[in-house]
Motif scaffolding. Sequence first.
Motif, PDB file in Angstrom:
ATOM      1  N   LYS A  39       0.822  -1.203   0.000  1.00  0.00           N
ATOM      2  CA  LYS A  39       0.000   0.000   0.000  1.00  0.00           C
ATOM      3  C   LYS A  39       0.861   1.260   0.000  1.00  0.00           C
ATOM      4  N   ARG A  40       1.925   1.268   0.808  1.00  0.00           N
ATOM      5  CA  ARG A  40       2.734   2.475   0.970  1.00  0.00           C
ATOM      6  C   ARG A  40       3.713   2.711  -0.179  1.00  0.00           C
ATOM      7  N   TYR A  41       4.240   1.614  -0.737  1.00  0.00           N
ATOM      8  CA  TYR A  41       5.300   1.756  -1.735  1.00  0.00           C
ATOM      9  C   TYR A  41       5.024   1.062  -3.067  1.00  0.00           C
ATOM     10  N   SER A  42       3.904   0.346  -3.183  1.00  0.00           N
ATOM     11  CA  SER A  42       3.562  -0.389  -4.413  1.00  0.00           C
ATOM     12  C   SER A  42       4.611  -1.446  -4.754  1.00  0.00           C
ATOM     13  N   ILE A  43       5.107  -2.132  -3.721  1.00  0.00           N
ATOM     14  CA  ILE A  43       6.033  -3.232  -3.934  1.00  0.00           C
ATOM     15  C   ILE A  43       5.459  -4.484  -3.287  1.00  0.00           C
ATOM     16  N   SER A  44       5.859  -5.658  -3.799  1.00  0.00           N
ATOM     17  CA  SER A  44       5.353  -6.925  -3.283  1.00  0.00           C
ATOM     18  C   SER A  44       6.474  -7.707  -2.611  1.00  0.00           C
ATOM     19  N   VAL A  45       6.244  -8.155  -1.391  1.00  0.00           N
ATOM     20  CA  VAL A  45       7.199  -9.023  -0.703  1.00  0.00           C
ATOM     21  C   VAL A  45       6.886 -10.457  -1.098  1.00  0.00           C
ATOM     22  N   ILE A  46       7.865 -11.143  -1.703  1.00  0.00           N
ATOM     23  CA  ILE A  46       7.611 -12.502  -2.187  1.00  0.00           C
ATOM     24  C   ILE A  46       8.286 -13.560  -1.319  1.00  0.00           C
ATOM     25  N   ALA A  47       9.230 -13.168  -0.475  1.00  0.00           N
ATOM     26  CA  ALA A  47       9.893 -14.135   0.395  1.00  0.00           C
ATOM     27  C   ALA A  47      10.717 -13.406   1.445  1.00  0.00           C
ATOM     28  N   LEU A  48      11.052 -14.128   2.513  1.00  0.00           N
ATOM     29  CA  LEU A  48      11.979 -13.661   3.532  1.00  0.00           C
ATOM     30  C   LEU A  48      13.218 -14.545   3.501  1.00  0.00           C
ATOM     31  N   HIS A  49      14.388 -13.937   3.646  1.00  0.00           N
ATOM     32  CA  HIS A  49      15.649 -14.671   3.647  1.00  0.00           C
ATOM     33  C   HIS A  49      16.347 -14.413   4.969  1.00  0.00           C
ATOM     34  N   ASP A  50      16.488 -15.466   5.785  1.00  0.00           N
ATOM     35  CA  ASP A  50      17.218 -15.341   7.040  1.00  0.00           C
ATOM     36  C   ASP A  50      18.691 -15.569   6.755  1.00  0.00           C
ATOM     37  N   MET A  51      19.489 -14.516   6.894  1.00  0.00           N
ATOM     38  CA  MET A  51      20.891 -14.587   6.516  1.00  0.00           C
ATOM     39  C   MET A  51      21.706 -15.461   7.473  1.00  0.00           C
ATOM     40  N   LEU A  52      21.216 -15.683   8.695  1.00  0.00           N
ATOM     41  CA  LEU A  52      21.949 -16.514   9.642  1.00  0.00           C
ATOM     42  C   LEU A  52      21.800 -17.992   9.323  1.00  0.00           C
ATOM     43  N   THR A  53      20.594 -18.408   8.963  1.00  0.00           N
ATOM     44  CA  THR A  53      20.336 -19.822   8.678  1.00  0.00           C
ATOM     45  C   THR A  53      20.317 -20.122   7.190  1.00  0.00           C
ATOM     46  N   ASP A  54      20.326 -19.067   6.353  1.00  0.00           N
ATOM     47  CA  ASP A  54      20.214 -19.173   4.895  1.00  0.00           C
ATOM     48  C   ASP A  54      18.899 -19.819   4.477  1.00  0.00           C
ATOM     49  N   GLU A  55      17.864 -19.684   5.297  1.00  0.00           N
ATOM     50  CA  GLU A  55      16.550 -20.226   4.972  1.00  0.00           C
ATOM     51  C   GLU A  55      15.702 -19.152   4.291  1.00  0.00           C
ATOM     52  N   ILE A  56      14.995 -19.569   3.241  1.00  0.00           N
ATOM     53  CA  ILE A  56      14.092 -18.672   2.523  1.00  0.00           C
ATOM     54  C   ILE A  56      12.662 -19.132   2.765  1.00  0.00           C
ATOM     55  N   THR A  57      11.823 -18.237   3.206  1.00  0.00           N
ATOM     56  CA  THR A  57      10.420 -18.541   3.476  1.00  0.00           C
ATOM     57  C   THR A  57       9.544 -17.811   2.469  1.00  0.00           C
ATOM     58  N   SER A  58       8.806 -18.581   1.663  1.00  0.00           N
ATOM     59  CA  SER A  58       7.920 -17.956   0.677  1.00  0.00           C
ATOM     60  C   SER A  58       6.465 -17.957   1.133  1.00  0.00           C
ATOM     61  N   ALA A  59       6.105 -18.871   2.058  1.00  0.00           N
ATOM     62  CA  ALA A  59       4.751 -18.877   2.622  1.00  0.00           C
ATOM     63  C   ALA A  59       4.758 -17.900   3.798  1.00  0.00           C
ATOM     64  N   LEU A  60       4.474 -16.653   3.508  1.00  0.00           N
ATOM     65  CA  LEU A  60       4.684 -15.581   4.479  1.00  0.00           C
ATOM     66  C   LEU A  60       3.542 -15.470   5.491  1.00  0.00           C
ATOM     67  N   ASP A  61       3.906 -15.303   6.741  1.00  0.00           N
ATOM     68  CA  ASP A  61       2.948 -15.007   7.797  1.00  0.00           C
ATOM     69  C   ASP A  61       2.918 -13.485   7.955  1.00  0.00           C
ATOM     70  N   PRO A  62       1.814 -12.837   7.589  1.00  0.00           N
ATOM     71  CA  PRO A  62       1.785 -11.365   7.634  1.00  0.00           C
ATOM     72  C   PRO A  62       1.913 -10.793   9.044  1.00  0.00           C
ATOM     73  N   ASP A  63       1.738 -11.635  10.064  1.00  0.00           N
ATOM     74  CA  ASP A  63       1.809 -11.141  11.435  1.00  0.00           C
ATOM     75  C   ASP A  63       3.127 -11.498  12.138  1.00  0.00           C
ATOM     76  N   ALA A  64       4.019 -12.196  11.434  1.00  0.00           N
ATOM     77  CA  ALA A  64       5.316 -12.529  12.034  1.00  0.00           C
ATOM     78  C   ALA A  64       6.165 -11.274  12.150  1.00  0.00           C
ATOM     79  N   ARG A  65       6.920 -11.175  13.235  1.00  0.00           N
ATOM     80  CA  ARG A  65       7.759 -10.004  13.474  1.00  0.00           C
ATOM     81  C   ARG A  65       9.076 -10.133  12.729  1.00  0.00           C
TER      82      ARG A  65
END
Length: 218
Positions: free
Chosen positions: A169-195
């Motif tokens: 809404k604010r920037y017209s961009i889409s988040v498609i995944a999260l990448h945890d740089m410590l574990t190198d895990e990529i999460t594509s099934a995003l939880d919108p309420d995760a911190r």
Amino acid sequence: MKRFVVVGLGNFGSSIAEALYGQGHEVIAVDPRPDAVDRVAAVVTRAAVADGKDQESLKRIGAKGADVGIVSTGDDITASILAAMALRDLDVKDVYAKVISRDHARVMERMGVTETVFPERDSALALASRLSGLAVLNYVRLGTGFSIQEMAVRDEWIGKSLRELELRKRYSISVIALHDMLTDEITSALDPDARLKESETLLVAGQDEFLARAARQS
């Protein structure tokens, strides 16, 4: 609106296909594996079980004259080369190819592809840039003015959720995944309420100007 053809629907290809479709583009997704095609059928314009190396098969599903072709055929270098050739023969304006080695990249570049993408190398560069404090890390550019980029979680975003940040809404961009740089895990099934955590980066898609604006502002 542009027309994209994505050949190869592994994690890389399917993520790009979904992101481009989410930005309002026409996306044709191709893979010889029915299960891979089924996974993206609901999030692209057209998904087809077809041989991405075969020019006639690509032509039948609407690839001829597309704006951009994206080749992501895993470790099969021969398939990658033949798919890129087929797209070029069908007058696809720009062809981008995922590569698995420097030699693979050299071959594709000599064929005249627009750009090669080396995810393993890009991830290493992303980590280096993240540790250096850069906000936006180039991931892959797809056509004029559109990118999928890896963006650091800004200080003011740490501890907040994607729902709270409202980046679409604010920037017209889409988040498609999260990448945890410590574990190198990529999460594509995003939880919108995760911190969001400081160790994470966001894989985001959108117009370059909007991505730049998100990187500059809180």
